[in-house]
Every structure is written in C-alpha cells, then in structure tokens.
Design an enzyme around this catalytic site. Structure first.
Site, short mmCIF file in Angstrom:
data_model
loop_
_atom_site.label_atom_id
_atom_site.label_comp_id
_atom_site.label_asym_id
_atom_site.label_seq_id
_atom_site.Cartn_x
_atom_site.Cartn_y
_atom_site.Cartn_z
N GLU A 173 31.68 -4.82 48.74
CA GLU A 173 32.50 -5.87 48.13
C GLU A 173 32.06 -6.34 46.74
O GLU A 173 31.75 -7.51 46.54
CB GLU A 173 32.56 -7.10 49.06
CG GLU A 173 33.15 -6.78 50.41
CD GLU A 173 33.15 -7.98 51.36
OE1 GLU A 173 32.40 -8.94 51.13
OE2 GLU A 173 33.91 -7.95 52.34
N GLU A 366 35.23 -3.41 58.21
CA GLU A 366 34.93 -4.75 58.74
C GLU A 366 36.22 -5.41 59.20
O GLU A 366 37.21 -5.42 58.46
CB GLU A 366 34.30 -5.66 57.67
CG GLU A 366 32.87 -5.34 57.36
CD GLU A 366 32.22 -6.40 56.47
OE1 GLU A 366 32.57 -7.60 56.59
OE2 GLU A 366 31.38 -6.01 55.64
C1 BGP Z 1 32.01 -9.89 54.74
C2 BGP Z 1 30.61 -9.40 54.48
C3 BGP Z 1 29.76 -9.34 55.71
C4 BGP Z 1 30.05 -10.38 56.77
C5 BGP Z 1 31.51 -10.78 56.85
C6 BGP Z 1 31.77 -12.00 57.72
O1 BGP Z 1 32.61 -10.28 53.56
O2 BGP Z 1 30.62 -8.10 53.94
O3 BGP Z 1 28.42 -9.24 55.33
O4 BGP Z 1 29.15 -11.35 56.86
O5 BGP Z 1 32.08 -10.97 55.61
O6 BGP Z 1 31.45 -13.18 57.01
P1 BGP Z 1 30.57 -14.34 57.66
O7 BGP Z 1 29.30 -13.70 58.03
O8 BGP Z 1 30.42 -15.35 56.59
O9 BGP Z 1 31.33 -14.83 58.82
#
Ligand code: BGP
Length: 468
Positions: A173, A366
């Site tokens: 990202e 993801e």
């Molecule tokens: C994405 C990231 C991850 C992950 C996810 C969920 O943007 O690549 O690393 O953490 O978000 O976010 P959070 O952990 O804040 O719930």
C-alpha cells in the site's frame, strides 16, 4: 473456480512475529509505536520509553510459534500464505554492509516449513516496516539513497529464497502514504515542510525502487511473478448528480495514481496534473523514467475492506470511518465495531473496476473482519459474524470470476491468526481463524485456539468455494 486458485491467509512480519530484538534484529519504525484504541491514536515516540507498551514488540509470537501456526494453516488446507520479511531482521540498520545471517536463517526455516505442506508463499518485501535507522539518518524515503538500500535488501532475499518463492510483492500500500505517511514510508512530516512535496517525492523514490526490484526479480528467475499492492475500494457517488459522480471518479483516480505507475510504467496525465495543482515539483531523472518503464508488474494485488461514498455532504449526514480513509456514510450498509462499512457487492465492483483498468491478473491479498471475539471456557470462539462476513464477500468474489470473467489468482484473508492491529495497535481487534490468547498490553499465554470460522474456511477450501 479454477482448481489452482490460491486460497489462504495473510499477515505482516511486524504485526505477528514479535521477538523484536531476537536474532540481532534492528529496530523498525513499528517498534516505536505505542498501542492505541478506538479513541486514542497510537503515538510515535522518539525512542523506546518505559511508560508505554509497544504491541509490535510481541506481535503474536509467530517467531516462536511459526511451526505450530503453519501446521494450523495446513490443517485448514491453505494453498498459499501471504507473509512479509522484516527488513530489520536482514539489514538491522538498513545501511549495513553485510546481511544478518540469523535473520536469513529464520526465513529459511519458515519457507522450509511451508514447503513441507505445499503452501505457496506470497512474500511482501516491505509491509509497513523499515529500519528506524533509515528514518533517523536519512529522513526515510525523502532520500534517494533509500532506493539502493531497498534494492540491496531485496537482492539479498530474492537470491537467498529463489528456490522457495515465486510470488513477490514489492511494497504494501504505497498509496496509503497520502493518509498515514508513517506506515508505508516511515515519514514524519515537519510543520514547516510542504506536505505534498515530501509525500510525493518519497512515493516517487519508492516507485523507482519497486520497478528496479521487479526487473531484478525477473532477472534472477524469469518465472518470478511480481505484483504491486494497493489500498482500494471503489468510490460511489453520493447521488446521480454529475458533480457527485465526478467526485467519486476523481477519488478512484486519486487512489490509483500510484499503482498506475507500477502497472503502466509511467505517471498518468491526471496524476501529473494533480502534482502541478498542488505545487509539487518532483525530482524525476531520465534514468528514473527508464527504470519505471522496464519494471512493470505481473499482477495487481489489493486490500479490500470497504467501499466509499463521495459527494456533497448534507446536513446531518455522517462520515464513515475506515481503514485510514473516510468517506460519507452509506445508508445501505452496516458497519463493524470500528465503524468500517461492510460491502460485499463492492468487492465484485472493485474487482471489475480494477480489471477493466489494468487487464492484469488480480489478487485479493487482504479482506476480513476485525472484531472483539470471546474465548469461551471450553476454548472455542463462536464467530458466526465473521463467517457471515467472509461468506458474503467470497460469494461476490466468485461471481466476479465465474460470471464476469475477472482473472483472479487468489484470496488471502487478512490476519488469519490473530495479530496486532496496524491502525489501533490493539489485539482485541481480531481478524483470525485462530484466536491468540494475548491482550492489548501483552498479557496472556499466547496459546492458539481454533475458532468456528477455522472449520468453516477449511470446508470452503476443500470444496474450492462450492460449500460456503
Ligand atoms: C491494511 C494493512 C494491514 C492491516 C489491515 C487492517 O491496510 O495492510 O497491515 O493491518 O489494513 O487494518 P487494522 O489492522 O488497522 O485493522
């Protein structure tokens, strides 16, 4: 679904490994981030201070539990596992002359373990983690020098693991740099700096580094597949008023200005105009342009958590919180406990949108639901809400593939084993199929427990998405 479809799960080194000093690991930018909560932002401290808890120091102890964790993935039938390599295990300071053999050995063992179960690793080279020393000494990605440091690190691991890894992702990202510059790029912006100038120059350096590494990966093994990874969820117009439609379309373009370069090998006219409008003057050399052109990616991977709504905000209307980004609230959708709106159909639209734009194979690396799970006294977690969320998203994903013809390499559910949240630093924002007994302050046994969703996902994989 194609029988080679890669079902699996995803994690990032800094959020799961822990053991932040073991094996001569250096400090990463995440090692100086405290824990936070829904209402308290995580702090970034200059050094490690006693009065705070730093959740990434412990992660979920994957470093000590990797064998057990990979066995659990195998039990679910994972075809692939998206993971990242901690830059600070390999080059503790980022600018070291020699790599750290202890760190390299750790990933040897992880890859051997994955191979044992025929699980394909999908490896992100830099997932929200980089040596803190590079931030302090060089101002992070502000400096062109970082291109060489990242290249050296990548060369070391691409070479070392060339017999284990076919799928690589350069950065996680980069486009999050606009909202949270610290996460992807380790940037802390001073008050007297021109924010846009700093952010986009850093992003440019990352793009050049990414393209150089794509080319290197192909040179090392032409069979290597290298992808970009972008934060994306389609933007809807608030109404069919042309101004709202325009706003939504511009928001889509804003999000994709960075991956555009990774896919096409040059900046879009729209993106260059934005720089001009924001008074940003990038230092782009002729050599950079050549590198960008020769380092285009093989596939486009992305995280999808939610869609967004853009348009004129009306009185009384709310903003919806999100994964670093916020849009207007969509009245047709429900939200999770952290205010992220849940939109399975949006995933199908997003898949179609990205494929129409890029014409490259896609990879959902993801997607998932963060929730406060309850571990019962008999060691189970009844997470029917997670099953419901995943079922709906996977159904729409299958429609995009089977009915719309989108070529999709795989699906990796985020945080397959509970880990530290990136945004809030909490442990109680759990995504996993596997529960890890650890609280927000690092207390707990770190024991693993299978949730109901564990058994559900196993059937999904076994039936290749037929039984949902
Ligand atoms: C994405 C990231 C991850 C992950 C996810 C969920 O943007 O690549 O690393 O953490 O978000 O976010 P959070 O952990 O804040 O719930």
């Amino acid at each position: 679904m194609n029988k080679n479809f890669l079902w699996g799960g995803a994690t990032a080194a800094n959020q799961c490994e822990g053991a932040y000093l073991d094996g001569n690991k250096g400090l990463s930018i995440m090692d100086v981030m405290t824990n936070g909560s829904k209402n308290h932002k995580r702090l970034i401290t200059d050094s490690i201070q006693k009065e705070y808890y730093y959740p990434n120091h412990d992660g979920n102890h994957f470093y000590y539990h990797y064998k057990e964790d990979i066995a659990l993935m195998a039990e679910m039938g994972f075809k692939c596992y998206r993971m990242s390599i901690a830059w600070t295990r390999i080059y503790p300071n980022g600018d070291d002359e020699q790599p750290n053999e202890d760190g390299l050995k750790f990933y040897d063992k992880v890859f051997q373990e994955l191979k044992k179960y025929n699980i394909e690793p999908i490896v992100t080279l830099s997932h929200y983690e980089m040596p803190l020393n590079l931030v302090k000494k060089y101002g992070s990605w502000r400096s062109r020098k970082l291109i060489d440091f990242f290249y050296n690190f990548s060369k070391t691991v691409l070479t070392r693991y060339k017999n284990y890894v076919r799928y690589w992702i350069t950065f996680n990202e980069i486009n999050a740099i606009e909202f949270m510059p610290y996460f992807p790029a380790g940037l802390l912006i001073e008050e007297d700096e021109n924010r846009h100038q700093v952010i986009y120059q850093a992003a440019h350096h990352m793009l050049v580094a990414s393209a150089k590494v794509v080319k290197l990966a192909h040179d090392i093994n032409p069979k290597n597949k290298v992808g970009c990874m972008t934060l994306f969820g389609v933007n809807y117009p608030r109404t069919c008023h042309p101004n709202d439609v325009l706003k939504a379309e511009m928001a889509n373009q804003d999000f994709l200005g960075i991956p555009d370069v990774q896919v096409f090998g040059y900046y879009s006219a729209y993106q260059l105009k934005q720089y001009q409008n924001k008074n940003v003057h990038l230092d782009i050399t002729d050599e950079d342009l050549e590198i960008l052109k020769n380092g285009t990616v093989d596939f486009v991977s992305f995280s999808y958590y939610m869609s967004m709504v853009q348009g004129e905000k009306r009185e009384g209307e709310n903003f919806a919180q999100g994964n670093m980004v916020a849009g207007l609230e969509n009245p047709y959708l429900e939200s999770n406990e952290w205010g992220w709106q849940i939109d399975p159909v949006g995933l199908r639209i997003t898949l179609n949108y990205l494929y129409q734009k890029y014409r490259k194979p896609l990879f959902i690396v993801e997607n998932g639901l963060g929730s406060e799970d309850i571990l019962t006294s008999d060691g189970t977690v009844h997470d029917d809400y997670r099953i419901d969320y995943l079922r709906k998203h996977i159904k729409e994903m299958i429609k995009a593939v089977d009915e719309d013809g989108v070529p999709l390499l795989g699906y990796t559910m985020w945080g397959c084993i509970d880990l530290v949240s990136a945004g809030s630093g909490e442990m109680k924002k759990r995504y996993g199929f596997v529960y890890v007994d650890k609280d927000d302050y690092g207390n707990g046994t770190y024991k693993r427990f299978r949730k109901d969703s564990f058994y559900w996902y196993k059937k999904v994989i076994e039936s290749n998405g037929e039984i949902l």
